[in-house]
Design a protein around this motif. Structure first.
Motif, PDB file in Angstrom:
ATOM      1  N   GLU A  29     -20.372  20.866 -48.512  1.00  0.00           N
ATOM      2  CA  GLU A  29     -21.475  20.316 -49.307  1.00  0.00           C
ATOM      3  C   GLU A  29     -22.169  19.277 -48.447  1.00  0.00           C
ATOM      4  N   GLU A  30     -23.500  19.338 -48.394  1.00  0.00           N
ATOM      5  CA  GLU A  30     -24.257  18.414 -47.558  1.00  0.00           C
ATOM      6  C   GLU A  30     -25.611  18.121 -48.196  1.00  0.00           C
ATOM      7  N   PRO A  31     -26.171  16.940 -47.944  1.00  0.00           N
ATOM      8  CA  PRO A  31     -27.474  16.605 -48.500  1.00  0.00           C
ATOM      9  C   PRO A  31     -28.559  17.572 -48.015  1.00  0.00           C
ATOM     10  N   GLY A  32     -29.471  17.876 -48.925  1.00  0.00           N
ATOM     11  CA  GLY A  32     -30.566  18.780 -48.593  1.00  0.00           C
ATOM     12  C   GLY A  32     -31.831  18.394 -49.321  1.00  0.00           C
ATOM     13  N   LEU A  33     -32.922  19.033 -48.912  1.00  0.00           N
ATOM     14  CA  LEU A  33     -34.238  18.760 -49.468  1.00  0.00           C
ATOM     15  C   LEU A  33     -34.959  20.077 -49.710  1.00  0.00           C
ATOM     16  N   LEU A  34     -35.406  20.264 -50.931  1.00  0.00           N
ATOM     17  CA  LEU A  34     -36.190  21.440 -51.306  1.00  0.00           C
ATOM     18  C   LEU A  34     -37.653  21.029 -51.342  1.00  0.00           C
ATOM     19  N   ARG A  35     -38.443  21.586 -50.455  1.00  0.00           N
ATOM     20  CA  ARG A  35     -39.883  21.318 -50.458  1.00  0.00           C
ATOM     21  C   ARG A  35     -40.574  22.377 -51.294  1.00  0.00           C
ATOM     22  N   GLY A  36     -41.733  22.018 -51.852  1.00  0.00           N
ATOM     23  CA  GLY A  36     -42.475  22.974 -52.654  1.00  0.00           C
ATOM     24  C   GLY A  36     -42.022  23.029 -54.096  1.00  0.00           C
ATOM     25  N   ALA A  37     -41.376  21.959 -54.559  1.00  0.00           N
ATOM     26  CA  ALA A  37     -40.925  21.879 -55.955  1.00  0.00           C
ATOM     27  C   ALA A  37     -40.970  20.425 -56.401  1.00  0.00           C
ATOM     28  N   ALA A  38     -41.187  20.228 -57.684  1.00  0.00           N
ATOM     29  CA  ALA A  38     -41.159  18.899 -58.295  1.00  0.00           C
ATOM     30  C   ALA A  38     -40.039  18.885 -59.323  1.00  0.00           C
ATOM     31  N   LEU A  39     -39.483  17.718 -59.555  1.00  0.00           N
ATOM     32  CA  LEU A  39     -38.385  17.571 -60.494  1.00  0.00           C
ATOM     33  C   LEU A  39     -38.906  16.992 -61.805  1.00  0.00           C
ATOM     34  N   TYR A  40     -38.469  17.591 -62.919  1.00  0.00           N
ATOM     35  CA  TYR A  40     -38.848  17.135 -64.255  1.00  0.00           C
ATOM     36  C   TYR A  40     -37.592  16.870 -65.075  1.00  0.00           C
ATOM     37  N   GLU A  41     -37.677  15.880 -65.943  1.00  0.00           N
ATOM     38  CA  GLU A  41     -36.576  15.580 -66.849  1.00  0.00           C
ATOM     39  C   GLU A  41     -36.450  16.679 -67.891  1.00  0.00           C
ATOM     40  N   GLY A  42     -35.201  17.020 -68.181  1.00  0.00           N
ATOM     41  CA  GLY A  42     -34.897  17.948 -69.255  1.00  0.00           C
ATOM     42  C   GLY A  42     -34.024  17.229 -70.267  1.00  0.00           C
ATOM     43  N   PRO A  43     -33.470  17.962 -71.215  1.00  0.00           N
ATOM     44  CA  PRO A  43     -32.607  17.349 -72.233  1.00  0.00           C
ATOM     45  C   PRO A  43     -31.191  17.114 -71.706  1.00  0.00           C
ATOM     46  N   VAL A  93     -33.733  31.839 -57.571  1.00  0.00           N
ATOM     47  CA  VAL A  93     -34.637  32.316 -56.526  1.00  0.00           C
ATOM     48  C   VAL A  93     -34.121  31.889 -55.153  1.00  0.00           C
ATOM     49  N   GLU A  94     -34.502  32.627 -54.153  1.00  0.00           N
ATOM     50  CA  GLU A  94     -34.137  32.301 -52.776  1.00  0.00           C
ATOM     51  C   GLU A  94     -35.263  31.462 -52.174  1.00  0.00           C
ATOM     52  N   ARG A  95     -34.901  30.272 -51.649  1.00  0.00           N
ATOM     53  CA  ARG A  95     -35.890  29.350 -51.088  1.00  0.00           C
ATOM     54  C   ARG A  95     -35.322  28.680 -49.838  1.00  0.00           C
ATOM     55  N   PRO A  96     -36.188  28.240 -48.927  1.00  0.00           N
ATOM     56  CA  PRO A  96     -35.693  27.457 -47.786  1.00  0.00           C
ATOM     57  C   PRO A  96     -35.355  26.037 -48.232  1.00  0.00           C
ATOM     58  N   VAL A  97     -34.232  25.542 -47.750  1.00  0.00           N
ATOM     59  CA  VAL A  97     -33.789  24.179 -48.025  1.00  0.00           C
ATOM     60  C   VAL A  97     -33.522  23.517 -46.677  1.00  0.00           C
ATOM     61  N   VAL A  98     -33.994  22.286 -46.534  1.00  0.00           N
ATOM     62  CA  VAL A  98     -33.847  21.553 -45.278  1.00  0.00           C
ATOM     63  C   VAL A  98     -32.561  20.745 -45.308  1.00  0.00           C
ATOM     64  N   ARG A  99     -31.750  20.930 -44.287  1.00  0.00           N
ATOM     65  CA  ARG A  99     -30.540  20.117 -44.131  1.00  0.00           C
ATOM     66  C   ARG A  99     -30.953  18.723 -43.685  1.00  0.00           C
ATOM     67  N   LYS A 100     -30.476  17.707 -44.402  1.00  0.00           N
ATOM     68  CA  LYS A 100     -30.829  16.330 -44.052  1.00  0.00           C
ATOM     69  C   LYS A 100     -30.244  15.917 -42.696  1.00  0.00           C
ATOM     70  N   ALA A 101     -29.081  16.444 -42.343  1.00  0.00           N
ATOM     71  CA  ALA A 101     -28.399  16.028 -41.119  1.00  0.00           C
ATOM     72  C   ALA A 101     -29.195  16.348 -39.858  1.00  0.00           C
ATOM     73  N   ASP A 102     -29.782  17.541 -39.802  1.00  0.00           N
ATOM     74  CA  ASP A 102     -30.451  17.942 -38.563  1.00  0.00           C
ATOM     75  C   ASP A 102     -31.859  18.497 -38.749  1.00  0.00           C
ATOM     76  N   GLY A 103     -32.332  18.568 -39.994  1.00  0.00           N
ATOM     77  CA  GLY A 103     -33.699  19.021 -40.246  1.00  0.00           C
ATOM     78  C   GLY A 103     -33.905  20.519 -40.180  1.00  0.00           C
ATOM     79  N   THR A 104     -32.833  21.290 -40.005  1.00  0.00           N
ATOM     80  CA  THR A 104     -32.992  22.737 -39.973  1.00  0.00           C
ATOM     81  C   THR A 104     -33.110  23.270 -41.404  1.00  0.00           C
ATOM     82  N   ALA A 105     -33.807  24.379 -41.534  1.00  0.00           N
ATOM     83  CA  ALA A 105     -33.975  25.006 -42.838  1.00  0.00           C
ATOM     84  C   ALA A 105     -33.054  26.215 -42.945  1.00  0.00           C
ATOM     85  N   VAL A 106     -32.447  26.378 -44.116  1.00  0.00           N
ATOM     86  CA  VAL A 106     -31.605  27.538 -44.400  1.00  0.00           C
ATOM     87  C   VAL A 106     -32.053  28.140 -45.724  1.00  0.00           C
ATOM     88  N   ARG A 107     -31.874  29.440 -45.877  1.00  0.00           N
ATOM     89  CA  ARG A 107     -32.178  30.109 -47.144  1.00  0.00           C
ATOM     90  C   ARG A 107     -31.045  29.817 -48.124  1.00  0.00           C
TER      91      ARG A 107
END
Length: 137
Positions: A29-43, A93-107
């Protein structure tokens, strides 16, 4: 191919569903960043909504190879996701996610708000500024 999962809400370390659904099934498990999406509060949990200008912070979770199918089934059940069901609250859905450690993107698999939920949230929802659900509640 067994894709990792990007989690951004109750499945993150320290959150209510992390140990219930992920304990013993993950290899990494490692920190990541999903670009192209916004986060909204749910219940009590958030929704990622596809949005070109947004970013969502979370963790990239890699299942142990022998546990992949079990983890996929558990997460689909948690998110009440059934492929092709118009009543889904989330779509996987399948999306690219950026690894925070090295900036590489993985599906990776990401559970994003289904179209009807996305439309409702864009119109009347509360956006989580900074795309980080920790500390919102």
């Amino acid at each position: 191919m067994n894709l990792p999962f990007f989690v951004y809400g109750t499945l993150r370390p320290g959150e209510i569903n992390h140990d219930r659904f992920l304990r013993g099934l993950t290899a990494h498990e490692e920190p990541g960043l999903l670009r192209g999406a916004a986060l909204y509060e749910g219940p009590g949990y958030p929704y990622a909504v596809e949005a070109p200008e947004g970013e969502v912070r979370g963790e990239l979770v890699t299942a142990r190879p022998e546990a992949y199918e079990e983890l996929l089934a558990r997460l689909d059940r948690l998110e009440e996701y059934v492929p092709g069901d118009p009543r889904n609250l989330y779509d996987r859905v399948e999306r690219p996610v950026v690894r925070k450690a090295d900036g590489t993107a993985v599906r990776a698999w990401v559970y994003v708000a289904a179209p009807a939920v996305s439309a409702r949230l864009r119109a009347r929802g509360t956006r989580v500024e900074g795309g980080n659900w920790r500390g919102v509640r």
